[in-house]
Design a protein around this motif. Structure first.
Motif, short mmCIF file in Angstrom:
data_model
loop_
_atom_site.label_atom_id
_atom_site.label_comp_id
_atom_site.label_asym_id
_atom_site.label_seq_id
_atom_site.Cartn_x
_atom_site.Cartn_y
_atom_site.Cartn_z
N MET A 45 0.84 -1.20 0.00
CA MET A 45 0.00 0.00 0.00
C MET A 45 0.87 1.25 0.00
O MET A 45 1.81 1.35 0.79
CB MET A 45 -0.94 -0.02 1.20
N LYS A 46 0.52 2.21 -0.86
CA LYS A 46 1.40 3.35 -1.11
C LYS A 46 1.58 4.27 0.10
O LYS A 46 2.59 4.96 0.20
CB LYS A 46 0.85 4.17 -2.28
N PHE A 47 0.60 4.31 1.00
CA PHE A 47 0.68 5.26 2.11
C PHE A 47 0.66 4.57 3.47
O PHE A 47 0.22 5.15 4.45
CB PHE A 47 -0.46 6.28 1.99
N GLU A 48 1.16 3.34 3.51
CA GLU A 48 1.24 2.59 4.75
C GLU A 48 2.01 3.39 5.79
O GLU A 48 3.13 3.88 5.54
CB GLU A 48 1.93 1.26 4.51
N ASN A 49 1.40 3.57 6.97
CA ASN A 49 2.01 4.27 8.10
C ASN A 49 2.23 5.77 7.85
O ASN A 49 2.95 6.42 8.62
CB ASN A 49 3.33 3.62 8.52
N LYS A 50 1.66 6.32 6.79
CA LYS A 50 1.71 7.75 6.54
C LYS A 50 0.49 8.41 7.18
O LYS A 50 -0.56 7.78 7.36
CB LYS A 50 1.71 8.06 5.05
N THR A 51 0.63 9.69 7.51
CA THR A 51 -0.48 10.44 8.10
C THR A 51 -0.85 11.58 7.17
O THR A 51 0.00 12.35 6.74
CB THR A 51 -0.11 10.98 9.49
N VAL A 52 -2.16 11.66 6.88
CA VAL A 52 -2.67 12.60 5.89
C VAL A 52 -3.76 13.46 6.52
O VAL A 52 -4.65 12.95 7.20
CB VAL A 52 -3.26 11.85 4.68
N ILE A 53 -3.70 14.77 6.27
CA ILE A 53 -4.78 15.68 6.63
C ILE A 53 -5.50 16.10 5.36
O ILE A 53 -4.86 16.50 4.39
CB ILE A 53 -4.25 16.93 7.36
N VAL A 54 -6.83 15.99 5.37
CA VAL A 54 -7.65 16.42 4.23
C VAL A 54 -8.66 17.44 4.72
O VAL A 54 -9.55 17.11 5.52
CB VAL A 54 -8.39 15.24 3.57
N THR A 55 -8.53 18.69 4.26
CA THR A 55 -9.54 19.69 4.62
C THR A 55 -10.68 19.60 3.60
O THR A 55 -10.51 19.13 2.48
CB THR A 55 -8.95 21.11 4.64
N GLY A 56 -11.86 20.04 4.02
CA GLY A 56 -13.03 19.83 3.18
C GLY A 56 -13.25 18.35 2.95
O GLY A 56 -13.61 17.92 1.85
N GLY A 57 -13.06 17.55 4.00
CA GLY A 57 -13.01 16.10 3.84
C GLY A 57 -14.31 15.37 4.07
O GLY A 57 -14.34 14.14 4.01
#
Length: 256
Positions: free
Chosen positions: A1-13
């Motif tokens: 998985m491309k974003f394993e263990n990554k943290t992402v913030i999405v505004t307007g989510g």
């Protein structure tokens, strides 16, 4: 998985493009924090994406206020230890003749789109530096580069042009910190934003009329945009920064 263990913030989510992006980041292994003004919508979306409530968190608040961005960063770092990706996706769209815009209306576009890019980025970048880099992807707009006669949108277009300008400026300023900053610029995408100024019946009638506007023959979907956002945020785009990617079914290729 491309974003394993990554943290992402999405505004307007909570809905539309932001929701689709949050869903795809989660499916690719990421921890996700979604933001928007409507807490009930955000919490419902978060639980629909991740019923465990462990990897998708909701933080409600007005993104035009710096304290909201600071709270997003605090939640992300407390829960997941840092931030790797920021998606600035807030928007407002209501076609309005130029002479009909009020000062309050203009300010609302600047708050939602320009401040809604400036403050989250300013808050997140120091945390990305601690991680040795990161990626910011902004949801821009074709209307920032191309006027459309049937949808007069001067305030929206001006604010989105500001988001595009921030994309390029931050890309250059933070390239040395291994922080990439890019944007997508969609044409007509079928999202709930049209329901904010049209009835369900009007949306059902008007949106299909824009299919032929795109050389590829159809309007965009939230997933179309989300997949482009994930690409620009991923290591597959490691040598791409400062780009505003047309995502418009060929519209601007025809108009140039």
């Amino acid at each position: 998985m491309k974003f394993e263990n990554k943290t992402v913030i999405v505004t307007g989510g909570g809905t539309g493009i932001g929701r689709a992006a949050a869903q795809r980041f989660f499916e690719e292994g990421a921890n996700v924090i979604i933001n928007g003004r409507r807490e009930d919508v955000l919490r419902k979306t978060a639980l629909e994406i991740d019923p465990t409530g462990k990897k998708v968190l909701a933080v409600a608040g007005d993104i035009s206020r710096l304290e909201t961005s600071k709270r997003l960063v605090q939640v992300a770092t407390d829960a997941f230890g840092g931030i790797d990706v920021l998606v600035n996706n807030t928007g407002k769209f209501n076609p309005t003749p130029f002479l009909d815009h009020s000062p309050e209306d203009l300010q609302s576009y600047l708050d939602t789109i320009v401040k809604g890019t400036f403050y989250p980025s300013q808050s997140v970048i120091p945390e990305m530096k601690k991680r040795g880099g990161g990626a910011i992807v902004n949801t821009g707009s074709m209307w920032a580069t191309q006027a459309v006669e049937s949808t007069p949108s001067s305030a929206y277009s001006a604010a989105m042009a500001g988001r595009h300008a921030l994309t390029r400026n931050l890309a250059i300023e933070f390239a040395g910190d291994n922080i990439r900053v890019n944007a997508v610029a969609p044409a007509v995408v079928e999202t709930p934003i049209y329901n904010t100024f049209m009835s369900e019946e009007e949306v059902a009638k008007v949106l299909p009329s824009f299919n032929a506007f795109h050389p590829i023959g159809r309007n965009g979907t939230p997933l179309d945009v989300a997949e482009a956002i994930l690409f620009l945020a991923s290591d597959s785009a490691a040598w791409i920064t400062g780009v505003v990617m047309p995502l418009d079914g060929g519209v601007t290729a025809r108009l140039r």
